[in-house]
Scaffold this motif. Sequence first.
Motif, PDB file in Angstrom:
ATOM      1  N   MET A   1      -5.241  -1.547  -3.771  1.00 58.44           N
ATOM      2  CA  MET A   1      -6.301  -2.308  -3.093  1.00 58.44           C
ATOM      3  C   MET A   1      -7.591  -2.162  -3.900  1.00 58.44           C
ATOM      4  SD  MET A   1      -7.269  -4.243  -0.485  1.00 58.44           S
ATOM      5  CE  MET A   1      -6.031  -4.239   0.762  1.00 58.44           C
ATOM      6  N   SER A  45      -6.670  -2.872   5.558  1.00 58.28           N
ATOM      7  CA  SER A  45      -5.456  -3.653   5.290  1.00 58.28           C
ATOM      8  C   SER A  45      -4.510  -3.730   6.489  1.00 58.28           C
ATOM      9  CB  SER A  45      -4.718  -3.058   4.090  1.00 58.28           C
ATOM     10  OG  SER A  45      -4.392  -1.702   4.344  1.00 58.28           O
ATOM     11  N   TYR A  52      -9.783  -6.028  10.372  1.00 55.31           N
ATOM     12  CA  TYR A  52      -8.923  -6.360   9.243  1.00 55.31           C
ATOM     13  C   TYR A  52      -9.693  -7.185   8.209  1.00 55.31           C
ATOM     14  CZ  TYR A  52      -5.195  -8.800   6.666  1.00 55.31           C
ATOM     15  OH  TYR A  52      -4.392  -9.323   5.683  1.00 55.31           O
TER      16      TYR A  52
END
Length: 150
Positions: A1, A45, A52
């Motif tokens: 990420m 995530s 989110y």
Amino acid sequence: MSKIRITKQFNFETGHALYGYDGKCKNVHGHSYKLSVTVIGEPISDTNNVKYGMVIDFSDLKKIVKEDIVDVFDHATVFNKNTPHIELAKELKDRGHHVILVDYQPTSENMVIDFAEKIMARLPKDIQLHSLRLQETETSFAEWFASDNL
């Protein structure tokens, strides 16, 4: 990420005086400060999390900065508690003015250090303070970067 930086900006009015300074700022005066707060983290995530895709909800960051800085410093006069301005501060307080006594010379440089400490103490553990920019005038500002303060 990926790590993402987000920034929220704030405005507040604050007066101060710089004791012992050799210029005009030795006199009590004020500024329309602009504070930019940049944090860094990974977007959430978990698709079940209501946040989110966010690093931090802008409203959560706003709450921290408003409570610890804006609501405290807005329309206040800041003096170093270790200077003769303490007499003026007492007089102003006695007349109902909002006065803040700090243990540093209230320059933009020292204020931004103070603000960084306050914000870092309140951020969630997975969010880091990346930088602060405290603009005192249209052409003058102080910046604090986490990478400079490791």
